[in-house]
Design an enzyme around this catalytic site. Structure first.
Site, PDB file in Angstrom:
ATOM      1  N   PRO A   2       1.001  -1.468   0.146  1.00 43.12           N
ATOM      2  CA  PRO A   2      -0.149   0.081  -0.004  1.00 43.12           C
ATOM      3  C   PRO A   2       1.233   1.368  -0.132  1.00 43.12           C
ATOM      4  O   PRO A   2       1.811   1.640   0.464  1.00 43.12           O
ATOM      5  CB  PRO A   2      -1.222  -0.199   1.106  1.00 43.12           C
ATOM      6  CG  PRO A   2      -0.978  -1.984   1.515  1.00 43.12           C
ATOM      7  CD  PRO A   2       0.399  -2.068   1.524  1.00 43.12           C
ATOM      8  N   GLU A   3       0.766   2.280  -1.131  1.00 44.94           N
ATOM      9  CA  GLU A   3       1.293   3.647  -0.665  1.00 44.94           C
ATOM     10  C   GLU A   3       0.634   4.215  -0.670  1.00 44.94           C
ATOM     11  O   GLU A   3      -0.688   4.454  -0.012  1.00 44.94           O
ATOM     12  CB  GLU A   3       1.632   3.896  -2.278  1.00 44.94           C
ATOM     13  CG  GLU A   3       2.433   2.653  -3.084  1.00 44.94           C
ATOM     14  CD  GLU A   3       2.580   2.790  -4.430  1.00 44.94           C
ATOM     15  OE1 GLU A   3       2.998   4.006  -4.856  1.00 44.94           O
ATOM     16  OE2 GLU A   3       2.828   1.625  -5.362  1.00 44.94           O
ATOM     17  N   ARG A 106       2.149 -12.270   5.556  1.00 38.96           N
ATOM     18  CA  ARG A 106       3.516 -12.288   5.142  1.00 38.96           C
ATOM     19  C   ARG A 106       3.937 -11.822   6.670  1.00 38.96           C
ATOM     20  O   ARG A 106       5.252 -11.964   6.697  1.00 38.96           O
ATOM     21  CB  ARG A 106       3.335 -11.610   3.991  1.00 38.96           C
ATOM     22  CG  ARG A 106       3.169 -11.812   3.214  1.00 38.96           C
ATOM     23  CD  ARG A 106       3.207 -11.875   1.598  1.00 38.96           C
ATOM     24  NE  ARG A 106       4.711 -11.619   0.626  1.00 38.96           N
ATOM     25  CZ  ARG A 106       4.613 -11.169   0.273  1.00 38.96           C
ATOM     26  NH1 ARG A 106       4.071 -10.655  -1.261  1.00 38.96           N
ATOM     27  NH2 ARG A 106       6.318 -11.138  -0.485  1.00 38.96           N
TER      28      ARG A 106
END
Length: 266
Positions: A2-3, A106
């Site tokens: 996510p940016e 993750r």
């Protein structure tokens, strides 16, 4: 990962749900990356801010609960009577019902608890450049920041030092819009001004459409972002350039896959 547009979308949702709420209980995965989540027990959320790709829950007692979503992390509000799922790495039980959960398959995300505004213990946060949609992000300052390095231009943008919050998607998009190749190692003042405007335009549009979802990113409600169909460059290698029709090229810049037009981006 996510940016800025994705994290800003989540921040806006969290602000309305968490402001003024108290964390009555907290828990986490035993990894030291998530253990600080437990220290927020008993705190109230004053507001929710963002810095680059980090979420900052401003707590009473002059503390910040800092959340980084990593590669595939996501936040959601669930019913407090449901047991946390297998991939919940941190959770915060709220007064008046609801539990905020950090899901991270993750385990690349991270949680910190710091003194308000003091983030020296998080070097990647403390060393960030200006926010791209703020008044501190000026064309002149941006050009001077880019002049300090001879690294490829895209690598400079991803470093977070000349500007905060850009990642692979929006760096490619802004460079395409500005007509500048990602492997360039220097830009003129005029090119820096053009790139400055392109970055702001690309980010504003992505925020307006709640970010870009390829696979993992979801809003707090579980919906995907709506910006994917509006991308001109990123992920479109081999397809025609929307500006000139030339087939878009794919290369590696700073060990990151980069897409560009060999005609439009000089």
């Amino acid at each position: 990962m996510p940016e800025l547009p994705e994290v800003e979308t989540i921040r806006r949702e969290l602000e309305g749900l968490l402001k003024g709420r108290r964390i009555v209980e907290a828990g986490s995965h035993p990894s030291e990356k998530f253990l600080p989540a437990r220290l927020a027990t008993g705190a109230s959320v004053c507001r929710v801010d963002r810095r680059g790709k980090y979420l900052l829950l401003r707590l009473d007692g002059d503390r910040d609960l800092v959340i980084h979503l990593g590669m595939a992390g996501r936040l959601q509000i669930t019913a407090p009577d449901l047991p946390p799922g297998d991939y919940v790495r941190a959770w915060w039980l709220l007064d008046e019902g609801g539990r905020l959960e950090l899901h991270d398959v993750r385990r690349f995300g991270r949680v910190h608890l710091t003194i308000n505004g003091r983030h020296d213990s998080i070097p990647t946060l403390a060393g960030m450049g200006p926010e791209p949609l703020s008044e501190e992000f000026t064309p002149q300052g941006f050009w001077l920041a880019l002049k300090r390095s001879r690294s490829p231009l895209k690598a400079q943008l991803l470093s977070q030092r000349p500007i905060a919050g850009l990642g692979n998607i929006y760096a490619d998009e802004a460079l395409w819009l500005a007509g500048i190749r990602p492997s360039r190692r220097s830009v003129t003042r005029a090119e820096a001004r053009r790139l400055h405007a392109a970055i702001r335009d690309v980010l504003k549009e992505a925020i307006a459409h709640r970010g870009t979802t390829f696979r993992d990113y979801r809003t707090l409600s579980g919906a995907g972002g709506e910006n994917l169909s509006r991308l001109n460059c990123y992920g479109r290698g081999g397809l025609p350039c929307a500006r000139c029709g030339e087939r878009l090229c794919v290369t590696s810049v700073g060990s990151r896959t980069s897409t560009y037009c060999r005609i439009c981006q000089r």
